[in-house]
Write a protein that holds these residues in place. Structure first.
Motif, PDB file in Angstrom:
ATOM      1  N   VAL A  53      50.727 -12.180 -11.023  1.00 13.44           N
ATOM      2  CA  VAL A  53      49.998 -11.946 -12.268  1.00 13.44           C
ATOM      3  C   VAL A  53      49.554 -10.486 -12.249  1.00 13.44           C
ATOM      4  CG1 VAL A  53      47.980 -12.541 -13.650  1.00 13.44           C
ATOM      5  CG2 VAL A  53      49.213 -14.338 -12.411  1.00 13.44           C
ATOM      6  N   GLU A  54      50.074  -9.719 -13.213  1.00 16.28           N
ATOM      7  CA  GLU A  54      49.728  -8.304 -13.338  1.00 16.28           C
ATOM      8  C   GLU A  54      48.598  -8.150 -14.347  1.00 16.28           C
ATOM      9  OE1 GLU A  54      52.259  -4.392 -14.380  1.00 16.28           O
ATOM     10  OE2 GLU A  54      51.906  -5.712 -16.101  1.00 16.28           O
ATOM     11  N   THR A  55      47.587  -7.372 -13.977  1.00 14.35           N
ATOM     12  CA  THR A  55      46.519  -6.997 -14.902  1.00 14.35           C
ATOM     13  C   THR A  55      46.439  -5.478 -14.901  1.00 14.35           C
ATOM     14  OG1 THR A  55      45.294  -9.011 -14.347  1.00 14.35           O
ATOM     15  CG2 THR A  55      44.073  -7.270 -15.488  1.00 14.35           C
ATOM     16  N   ILE A  56      46.590  -4.869 -16.061  1.00 14.36           N
ATOM     17  CA  ILE A  56      46.529  -3.417 -16.156  1.00 14.36           C
ATOM     18  C   ILE A  56      45.065  -2.980 -16.144  1.00 14.36           C
ATOM     19  CG2 ILE A  56      47.066  -1.388 -17.564  1.00 14.36           C
ATOM     20  CD1 ILE A  56      49.513  -2.947 -18.613  1.00 14.36           C
ATOM     21  N   LEU A  57      44.723  -2.146 -15.164  1.00 16.69           N
ATOM     22  CA  LEU A  57      43.346  -1.656 -15.015  1.00 16.69           C
ATOM     23  C   LEU A  57      43.132  -0.331 -15.723  1.00 16.69           C
ATOM     24  CD1 LEU A  57      42.707  -2.355 -11.222  1.00 16.69           C
ATOM     25  CD2 LEU A  57      42.103  -3.787 -13.181  1.00 16.69           C
ATOM     26  N   LYS A  58      44.105   0.560 -15.597  1.00 19.08           N
ATOM     27  CA  LYS A  58      43.978   1.899 -16.193  1.00 19.08           C
ATOM     28  C   LYS A  58      45.342   2.379 -16.639  1.00 19.08           C
ATOM     29  CE  LYS A  58      42.007   6.444 -15.438  1.00 19.08           C
ATOM     30  NZ  LYS A  58      41.212   7.279 -14.532  1.00 19.08           N
ATOM     31  N   ARG A  59      45.383   2.903 -17.840  1.00 21.70           N
ATOM     32  CA  ARG A  59      46.619   3.474 -18.381  1.00 21.70           C
ATOM     33  C   ARG A  59      46.255   4.810 -19.001  1.00 21.70           C
ATOM     34  NH1 ARG A  59      51.644   1.855 -20.783  1.00 21.70           N
ATOM     35  NH2 ARG A  59      52.158   3.283 -22.453  1.00 21.70           N
ATOM     36  N   ASP A  60      46.576   5.861 -18.284  1.00 19.34           N
ATOM     37  CA  ASP A  60      46.313   7.214 -18.750  1.00 19.34           C
ATOM     38  C   ASP A  60      47.586   8.024 -18.500  1.00 19.34           C
ATOM     39  OD1 ASP A  60      45.151   9.534 -19.659  1.00 19.34           O
ATOM     40  OD2 ASP A  60      44.042   9.926 -17.813  1.00 19.34           O
ATOM     41  N   LEU A  61      48.671   7.558 -19.144  1.00 18.43           N
ATOM     42  CA  LEU A  61      49.968   8.198 -18.958  1.00 18.43           C
ATOM     43  C   LEU A  61      50.034   9.484 -19.775  1.00 18.43           C
ATOM     44  CD1 LEU A  61      52.217   5.024 -19.000  1.00 18.43           C
ATOM     45  CD2 LEU A  61      51.556   6.396 -17.031  1.00 18.43           C
ATOM     46  N   PRO A  62      50.643  10.511 -19.248  1.00 15.12           N
ATOM     47  CA  PRO A  62      51.577  10.528 -18.128  1.00 15.12           C
ATOM     48  C   PRO A  62      50.927  10.730 -16.757  1.00 15.12           C
ATOM     49  CG  PRO A  62      51.583  12.682 -19.168  1.00 15.12           C
ATOM     50  CD  PRO A  62      50.630  11.815 -19.962  1.00 15.12           C
ATOM     51  N   GLU A  63      49.605  10.778 -16.688  1.00 18.39           N
ATOM     52  CA  GLU A  63      48.918  11.079 -15.433  1.00 18.39           C
ATOM     53  C   GLU A  63      48.898   9.906 -14.447  1.00 18.39           C
ATOM     54  OE1 GLU A  63      47.601  14.106 -14.720  1.00 18.39           O
ATOM     55  OE2 GLU A  63      48.133  14.928 -16.677  1.00 18.39           O
ATOM     56  N   GLU A  64      48.479   8.727 -14.923  1.00 18.12           N
ATOM     57  CA  GLU A  64      48.295   7.617 -13.993  1.00 18.12           C
ATOM     58  C   GLU A  64      48.394   6.252 -14.667  1.00 18.12           C
ATOM     59  OE1 GLU A  64      44.002   7.397 -12.571  1.00 18.12           O
ATOM     60  OE2 GLU A  64      44.012   9.364 -13.531  1.00 18.12           O
ATOM     61  N   PHE A  65      48.701   5.253 -13.821  1.00 20.47           N
ATOM     62  CA  PHE A  65      48.809   3.861 -14.246  1.00 20.47           C
ATOM     63  C   PHE A  65      48.368   2.994 -13.071  1.00 20.47           C
ATOM     64  CE2 PHE A  65      50.944  -0.209 -14.574  1.00 20.47           C
ATOM     65  CZ  PHE A  65      50.809  -0.531 -15.916  1.00 20.47           C
ATOM     66  N   HIS A  66      47.330   2.162 -13.286  1.00 20.41           N
ATOM     67  CA  HIS A  66      46.808   1.324 -12.210  1.00 20.41           C
ATOM     68  C   HIS A  66      46.816  -0.142 -12.654  1.00 20.41           C
ATOM     69  CE1 HIS A  66      44.079   4.911 -10.815  1.00 20.41           C
ATOM     70  NE2 HIS A  66      45.300   5.292 -11.134  1.00 20.41           N
ATOM     71  N   GLY A  67      47.064  -1.019 -11.695  1.00 19.52           N
ATOM     72  CA  GLY A  67      47.044  -2.438 -11.995  1.00 19.52           C
ATOM     73  C   GLY A  67      46.779  -3.264 -10.753  1.00 19.52           C
ATOM     74  N   THR A  68      46.506  -4.548 -10.987  1.00 16.61           N
ATOM     75  CA  THR A  68      46.400  -5.487  -9.881  1.00 16.61           C
ATOM     76  C   THR A  68      47.534  -6.485 -10.003  1.00 16.61           C
ATOM     77  OG1 THR A  68      44.916  -6.988 -11.076  1.00 16.61           O
ATOM     78  CG2 THR A  68      43.880  -5.292  -9.699  1.00 16.61           C
ATOM     79  N   TYR A  69      47.944  -7.007  -8.850  1.00 19.35           N
ATOM     80  CA  TYR A  69      49.043  -7.968  -8.775  1.00 19.35           C
ATOM     81  C   TYR A  69      48.580  -9.083  -7.850  1.00 19.35           C
ATOM     82  CZ  TYR A  69      51.360  -4.168 -11.025  1.00 19.35           C
ATOM     83  OH  TYR A  69      51.671  -3.186 -11.933  1.00 19.35           O
ATOM     84  N   ASP A  70      48.466 -10.276  -8.408  1.00 18.43           N
ATOM     85  CA  ASP A  70      47.916 -11.397  -7.657  1.00 18.43           C
ATOM     86  C   ASP A  70      48.917 -12.528  -7.513  1.00 18.43           C
ATOM     87  OD1 ASP A  70      44.967 -10.708  -7.251  1.00 18.43           O
ATOM     88  OD2 ASP A  70      45.228 -10.317  -9.390  1.00 18.43           O
ATOM     89  N   THR A  71      48.958 -13.077  -6.307  1.00 19.60           N
ATOM     90  CA  THR A  71      49.730 -14.278  -6.009  1.00 19.60           C
ATOM     91  C   THR A  71      48.963 -15.021  -4.928  1.00 19.60           C
ATOM     92  OG1 THR A  71      51.950 -15.143  -5.582  1.00 19.60           O
ATOM     93  CG2 THR A  71      51.249 -13.253  -4.250  1.00 19.60           C
ATOM     94  N   LYS A  72      49.401 -16.190  -4.582  1.00 18.50           N
ATOM     95  CA  LYS A  72      48.677 -17.011  -3.617  1.00 18.50           C
ATOM     96  C   LYS A  72      48.449 -16.251  -2.302  1.00 18.50           C
ATOM     97  CE  LYS A  72      48.621 -21.460  -1.351  1.00 18.50           C
ATOM     98  NZ  LYS A  72      49.303 -22.701  -1.079  1.00 18.50           N
ATOM     99  N   GLY A  73      47.191 -16.059  -1.971  1.00 16.92           N
ATOM    100  CA  GLY A  73      46.826 -15.418  -0.718  1.00 16.92           C
ATOM    101  C   GLY A  73      46.833 -13.907  -0.723  1.00 16.92           C
ATOM    102  N   VAL A  74      47.209 -13.285  -1.852  1.00 19.94           N
ATOM    103  CA  VAL A  74      47.319 -11.819  -1.884  1.00 19.94           C
ATOM    104  C   VAL A  74      46.753 -11.252  -3.194  1.00 19.94           C
ATOM    105  CG1 VAL A  74      48.877  -9.844  -1.732  1.00 19.94           C
ATOM    106  CG2 VAL A  74      49.452 -11.949  -0.524  1.00 19.94           C
ATOM    107  N   HIS A  75      45.901 -10.242  -3.046  1.00 21.73           N
ATOM    108  CA  HIS A  75      45.409  -9.448  -4.170  1.00 21.73           C
ATOM    109  C   HIS A  75      45.834  -8.012  -3.869  1.00 21.73           C
ATOM    110  CE1 HIS A  75      42.808  -8.032  -7.397  1.00 21.73           C
ATOM    111  NE2 HIS A  75      42.210  -7.200  -6.559  1.00 21.73           N
ATOM    112  N   ASN A  76      46.677  -7.443  -4.726  1.00 17.23           N
ATOM    113  CA  ASN A  76      47.222  -6.105  -4.528  1.00 17.23           C
ATOM    114  C   ASN A  76      46.689  -5.182  -5.612  1.00 17.23           C
ATOM    115  OD1 ASN A  76      50.306  -4.560  -5.361  1.00 17.23           O
ATOM    116  ND2 ASN A  76      49.051  -3.951  -3.652  1.00 17.23           N
ATOM    117  N   ILE A  77      46.076  -4.087  -5.198  1.00 19.59           N
ATOM    118  CA  ILE A  77      45.598  -3.067  -6.137  1.00 19.59           C
ATOM    119  C   ILE A  77      46.558  -1.894  -6.012  1.00 19.59           C
ATOM    120  CG2 ILE A  77      43.691  -1.558  -6.795  1.00 19.59           C
ATOM    121  CD1 ILE A  77      41.919  -3.581  -5.063  1.00 19.59           C
TER     122      ILE A  77
END
Length: 152
Positions: free
Chosen positions: A64-88
């Motif tokens: 599951v992707e959640t977009i945290l910050k979108r300031d393109l062309p400079e930066e793009f941040h998101g989280t990616y979640d699945t069972k047992g893992v939270h990825n920033i």
């Protein structure tokens, strides 16, 4: 576990962003990618939630992707979640010159559950290696038009 990796692309930043920001291109640089499904929020914008499906060998995975910050062309941040893992995931795109872009990725994995915590502890290099493989595949796709998508 947190790490930073980067890769230099021999393309103008605007072209890199154009390719990176298009979900239809994910299959070309994320091996095992099956589908991208928008769930809520404004597609591609901060707060948007999407489901990403992958198949790696015989194993299927849904993130599951959640977009945290979108300031393109400079930066793009998101989280990616699945069972047992939270990825920033923080992505920065630095213009070196008019023909060269540096993509900097700052990745943090947070694990829950004994199995995932053990993997993170004993195999941290595997996560960094996989992240860099995606970046190399993106570079190869962006610069040379070579896709990792399986031919059907």
């Amino acid at each position: 576990m947190k790490y930073r990796i980067s890769i230099t692309l021999n393309l103008p930043r605007q072209k890199v962003i154009e390719l990176f920001d298009n979900p239809d291109n994910m299959k070309h640089w994320q091996k095992g990618f099956i589908s991208f499904e928008h769930v809520s929020g404004t597609p591609g914008q901060e707060g948007a939630v999407s489901n990403l499906k992958y198949k790696m060998g015989k194993r299927s995975m849904e993130l599951v992707e959640t977009i945290l910050k979108r300031d393109l062309p400079e930066e793009f941040h998101g989280t990616y979640d699945t069972k047992g893992v939270h990825n920033i995931q923080e992505n920065y795109f630095k213009e070196i010159d008019e023909h060269t872009t540096e993509w900097i990725s700052v990745t943090e994995f947070q694990f829950s559950g004994l199995m995932m915590k053990a993997m993170g502890f004993f195999m941290p290099g595997a996560f960094k290696k996989q992240s860099f493989k995606f970046m190399e595949a993106f570079k190869n796709f962006a610069e040379n038009g070579i896709s990792v998508a399986e031919k059907s």
